[in-house]
Design a protein around this motif. Structure first.
Motif, PDB file in Angstrom:
ATOM      1  N   VAL A  11       0.843  -1.208   0.000  1.00 55.03           N
ATOM      2  CA  VAL A  11       0.000   0.000   0.000  1.00 55.03           C
ATOM      3  C   VAL A  11       0.875   1.254   0.000  1.00 55.03           C
ATOM      4  O   VAL A  11       0.576   2.222  -0.704  1.00 55.03           O
ATOM      5  CB  VAL A  11      -0.986   0.006   1.189  1.00 55.03           C
ATOM      6  CG1 VAL A  11      -1.745   1.337   1.263  1.00 55.03           C
ATOM      7  CG2 VAL A  11      -1.971  -1.153   1.068  1.00 55.03           C
ATOM      8  N   ARG A  12       1.964   1.252   0.737  1.00 49.56           N
ATOM      9  CA  ARG A  12       2.871   2.418   0.728  1.00 49.56           C
ATOM     10  C   ARG A  12       3.485   2.612  -0.661  1.00 49.56           C
ATOM     11  O   ARG A  12       3.628   3.740  -1.136  1.00 49.56           O
ATOM     12  CB  ARG A  12       3.943   2.265   1.793  1.00 49.56           C
ATOM     13  CG  ARG A  12       3.402   2.500   3.201  1.00 49.56           C
ATOM     14  CD  ARG A  12       4.509   2.667   4.226  1.00 49.56           C
ATOM     15  NE  ARG A  12       5.157   1.445   4.613  1.00 49.56           N
ATOM     16  CZ  ARG A  12       4.692   0.569   5.506  1.00 49.56           C
ATOM     17  NH1 ARG A  12       3.551   0.792   6.110  1.00 49.56           N
ATOM     18  NH2 ARG A  12       5.365  -0.523   5.793  1.00 49.56           N
ATOM     19  N   ARG A  13       3.838   1.524  -1.338  1.00 51.21           N
ATOM     20  CA  ARG A  13       4.371   1.637  -2.710  1.00 51.21           C
ATOM     21  C   ARG A  13       3.293   2.137  -3.665  1.00 51.21           C
ATOM     22  O   ARG A  13       3.570   2.916  -4.578  1.00 51.21           O
ATOM     23  CB  ARG A  13       4.939   0.294  -3.178  1.00 51.21           C
ATOM     24  CG  ARG A  13       6.231  -0.071  -2.501  1.00 51.21           C
ATOM     25  CD  ARG A  13       6.988  -1.223  -3.167  1.00 51.21           C
ATOM     26  NE  ARG A  13       6.186  -2.322  -3.642  1.00 51.21           N
ATOM     27  CZ  ARG A  13       5.859  -3.399  -2.922  1.00 51.21           C
ATOM     28  NH1 ARG A  13       6.272  -3.527  -1.679  1.00 51.21           N
ATOM     29  NH2 ARG A  13       5.129  -4.361  -3.455  1.00 51.21           N
ATOM     30  N   TYR A  14       2.056   1.683  -3.465  1.00 53.71           N
ATOM     31  CA  TYR A  14       0.925   2.146  -4.277  1.00 53.71           C
ATOM     32  C   TYR A  14       0.775   3.662  -4.120  1.00 53.71           C
ATOM     33  O   TYR A  14       0.650   4.388  -5.113  1.00 53.71           O
ATOM     34  CB  TYR A  14      -0.346   1.424  -3.824  1.00 53.71           C
ATOM     35  CG  TYR A  14      -1.604   1.795  -4.580  1.00 53.71           C
ATOM     36  CD1 TYR A  14      -2.131   0.930  -5.529  1.00 53.71           C
ATOM     37  CD2 TYR A  14      -2.282   2.990  -4.338  1.00 53.71           C
ATOM     38  CE1 TYR A  14      -3.297   1.247  -6.216  1.00 53.71           C
ATOM     39  CE2 TYR A  14      -3.439   3.311  -5.012  1.00 53.71           C
ATOM     40  CZ  TYR A  14      -3.942   2.438  -5.945  1.00 53.71           C
ATOM     41  OH  TYR A  14      -5.094   2.766  -6.632  1.00 53.71           O
ATOM     42  N   GLU A  15       0.770   4.136  -2.878  1.00 56.65           N
ATOM     43  CA  GLU A  15       0.640   5.579  -2.652  1.00 56.65           C
ATOM     44  C   GLU A  15       1.783   6.337  -3.314  1.00 56.65           C
ATOM     45  O   GLU A  15       1.574   7.363  -3.965  1.00 56.65           O
ATOM     46  CB  GLU A  15       0.606   5.891  -1.154  1.00 56.65           C
ATOM     47  CG  GLU A  15       0.495   7.386  -0.882  1.00 56.65           C
ATOM     48  CD  GLU A  15       0.568   7.757   0.579  1.00 56.65           C
ATOM     49  OE1 GLU A  15       0.446   8.966   0.873  1.00 56.65           O
ATOM     50  OE2 GLU A  15       0.749   6.875   1.443  1.00 56.65           O
ATOM     51  N   ARG A  16       3.002   5.846  -3.167  1.00 55.88           N
ATOM     52  CA  ARG A  16       4.165   6.502  -3.783  1.00 55.88           C
ATOM     53  C   ARG A  16       4.016   6.536  -5.304  1.00 55.88           C
ATOM     54  O   ARG A  16       4.284   7.553  -5.945  1.00 55.88           O
ATOM     55  CB  ARG A  16       5.438   5.770  -3.368  1.00 55.88           C
ATOM     56  CG  ARG A  16       6.700   6.496  -3.712  1.00 55.88           C
ATOM     57  CD  ARG A  16       7.957   5.892  -3.055  1.00 55.88           C
ATOM     58  NE  ARG A  16       7.990   4.446  -2.965  1.00 55.88           N
ATOM     59  CZ  ARG A  16       7.850   3.746  -1.833  1.00 55.88           C
ATOM     60  NH1 ARG A  16       7.666   4.359  -0.689  1.00 55.88           N
ATOM     61  NH2 ARG A  16       7.914   2.428  -1.846  1.00 55.88           N
ATOM     62  N   ALA A  17       3.530   5.438  -5.894  1.00 55.60           N
ATOM     63  CA  ALA A  17       3.330   5.403  -7.348  1.00 55.60           C
ATOM     64  C   ALA A  17       2.253   6.397  -7.762  1.00 55.60           C
ATOM     65  O   ALA A  17       2.381   7.069  -8.795  1.00 55.60           O
ATOM     66  CB  ALA A  17       2.956   3.988  -7.794  1.00 55.60           C
ATOM     67  N   TRP A  18       1.179   6.514  -6.975  1.00 53.75           N
ATOM     68  CA  TRP A  18       0.102   7.456  -7.300  1.00 53.75           C
ATOM     69  C   TRP A  18       0.627   8.887  -7.292  1.00 53.75           C
ATOM     70  O   TRP A  18       0.216   9.724  -8.085  1.00 53.75           O
ATOM     71  CB  TRP A  18      -1.042   7.293  -6.302  1.00 53.75           C
ATOM     72  CG  TRP A  18      -2.267   8.072  -6.674  1.00 53.75           C
ATOM     73  CD1 TRP A  18      -2.598   9.334  -6.236  1.00 53.75           C
ATOM     74  CD2 TRP A  18      -3.318   7.681  -7.565  1.00 53.75           C
ATOM     75  NE1 TRP A  18      -3.793   9.733  -6.795  1.00 53.75           N
ATOM     76  CE2 TRP A  18      -4.255   8.732  -7.611  1.00 53.75           C
ATOM     77  CE3 TRP A  18      -3.550   6.528  -8.318  1.00 53.75           C
ATOM     78  CZ2 TRP A  18      -5.414   8.679  -8.380  1.00 53.75           C
ATOM     79  CZ3 TRP A  18      -4.705   6.484  -9.079  1.00 53.75           C
ATOM     80  CH2 TRP A  18      -5.624   7.545  -9.111  1.00 53.75           C
ATOM     81  N   ARG A  19       1.567   9.190  -6.391  1.00 56.10           N
ATOM     82  CA  ARG A  19       2.131  10.539  -6.254  1.00 56.10           C
ATOM     83  C   ARG A  19       3.244  10.820  -7.269  1.00 56.10           C
ATOM     84  O   ARG A  19       3.745  11.933  -7.336  1.00 56.10           O
ATOM     85  CB  ARG A  19       2.686  10.732  -4.846  1.00 56.10           C
ATOM     86  CG  ARG A  19       1.639  10.745  -3.758  1.00 56.10           C
ATOM     87  CD  ARG A  19       2.297  10.937  -2.390  1.00 56.10           C
ATOM     88  NE  ARG A  19       1.363  10.865  -1.293  1.00 56.10           N
ATOM     89  CZ  ARG A  19       0.621  11.872  -0.843  1.00 56.10           C
ATOM     90  NH1 ARG A  19       0.710  13.051  -1.421  1.00 56.10           N
ATOM     91  NH2 ARG A  19      -0.187  11.704   0.179  1.00 56.10           N
ATOM     92  N   THR A  20       3.643   9.831  -8.030  1.00 57.95           N
ATOM     93  CA  THR A  20       4.754   9.962  -8.972  1.00 57.95           C
ATOM     94  C   THR A  20       4.228  10.133 -10.390  1.00 57.95           C
ATOM     95  O   THR A  20       3.303   9.434 -10.798  1.00 57.95           O
ATOM     96  CB  THR A  20       5.649   8.703  -8.898  1.00 57.95           C
ATOM     97  OG1 THR A  20       6.119   8.557  -7.558  1.00 57.95           O
ATOM     98  CG2 THR A  20       6.830   8.802  -9.851  1.00 57.95           C
ATOM     99  N   ALA A  21       4.822  11.048 -11.128  1.00 60.71           N
ATOM    100  CA  ALA A  21       4.438  11.243 -12.529  1.00 60.71           C
ATOM    101  C   ALA A  21       4.696   9.959 -13.318  1.00 60.71           C
ATOM    102  O   ALA A  21       5.642   9.225 -13.050  1.00 60.71           O
ATOM    103  CB  ALA A  21       5.218  12.402 -13.123  1.00 60.71           C
ATOM    104  N   GLY A  22       3.835   9.702 -14.285  1.00 62.56           N
ATOM    105  CA  GLY A  22       3.991   8.525 -15.133  1.00 62.56           C
ATOM    106  C   GLY A  22       3.423   7.282 -14.476  1.00 62.56           C
ATOM    107  O   GLY A  22       2.868   7.323 -13.375  1.00 62.56           O
ATOM    108  N   THR A  23       3.561   6.174 -15.175  1.00 63.52           N
ATOM    109  CA  THR A  23       2.992   4.912 -14.695  1.00 63.52           C
ATOM    110  C   THR A  23       4.010   3.776 -14.703  1.00 63.52           C
ATOM    111  O   THR A  23       3.638   2.613 -14.630  1.00 63.52           O
ATOM    112  CB  THR A  23       1.774   4.522 -15.557  1.00 63.52           C
ATOM    113  OG1 THR A  23       2.180   4.403 -16.922  1.00 63.52           O
ATOM    114  CG2 THR A  23       0.648   5.530 -15.423  1.00 63.52           C
ATOM    115  N   ASP A  24       5.285   4.098 -14.773  1.00 60.22           N
ATOM    116  CA  ASP A  24       6.318   3.063 -14.836  1.00 60.22           C
ATOM    117  C   ASP A  24       6.313   2.147 -13.615  1.00 60.22           C
ATOM    118  O   ASP A  24       6.647   0.968 -13.723  1.00 60.22           O
ATOM    119  CB  ASP A  24       7.708   3.684 -14.989  1.00 60.22           C
ATOM    120  CG  ASP A  24       7.893   4.363 -16.337  1.00 60.22           C
ATOM    121  OD1 ASP A  24       7.115   4.062 -17.263  1.00 60.22           O
ATOM    122  OD2 ASP A  24       8.796   5.205 -16.454  1.00 60.22           O
TER     123      ASP A  24
END
Length: 125
Positions: A11-24
């Motif tokens: 879940v923490r990685r999911y949140e970090r990905a949501w806050r990061t530009a792009g979808t890599d």
């Protein structure tokens, strides 16, 4: 084998990905054949490419103002249930309480994501 600590980390990685530009980062979170439902009776988005399109459409961008709190409610390998509260800031303040039902693959990536989202006005369609 999925455990509570692994779900919290995911879940923490999911949140970090949501806050990061792009979808890599989606490749690290989800399997290639993931199903991703934003509501229990909606048809799921299928596959990473469909998920990339969805995330690009749903997010305001990496500067989107929001806070997220969560707790892992249950883990029964390979599934987990997580309760979340999300509060979005300006320009469109909103609040949601969600349940996520997650099913994980053996490698720790999510292969099925089902969201039950509620706002103070009721279920989110």
């Amino acid at each position: 084998m999925i455990e509570e600590s692994g779900v919290r980390a995911w879940v923490r990685r999911y949140e970090r990905a949501w806050r990061t530009a792009g979808t890599d980062q989606l490749d690290e979170l989800f399997t290639g054949d993931v199903t991703y439902q934003m509501a229990p009776f909606q048809d799921p988005h299928r596959g990473l490419e469909a998920l990339r399109v969805l995330w690009d459409a749903e997010r305001a961008g990496p500067d989107e103002e929001f806070e997220l709190w969560f707790e892992v409610v249950a883990v029964d390998d390979p599934r987990a249930v997580v309760r979340l509260e999300v509060r979005y800031g300006d320009p469109d303040p909103q609040q949601f309480r969600d349940l996520w039902i997650l099913e994980f693959a053996a490698d720790g990536r999510c292969r099925a994501f089902e969201e039950w989202a509620f706002s103070p006005k009721g279920p989110v369609p």
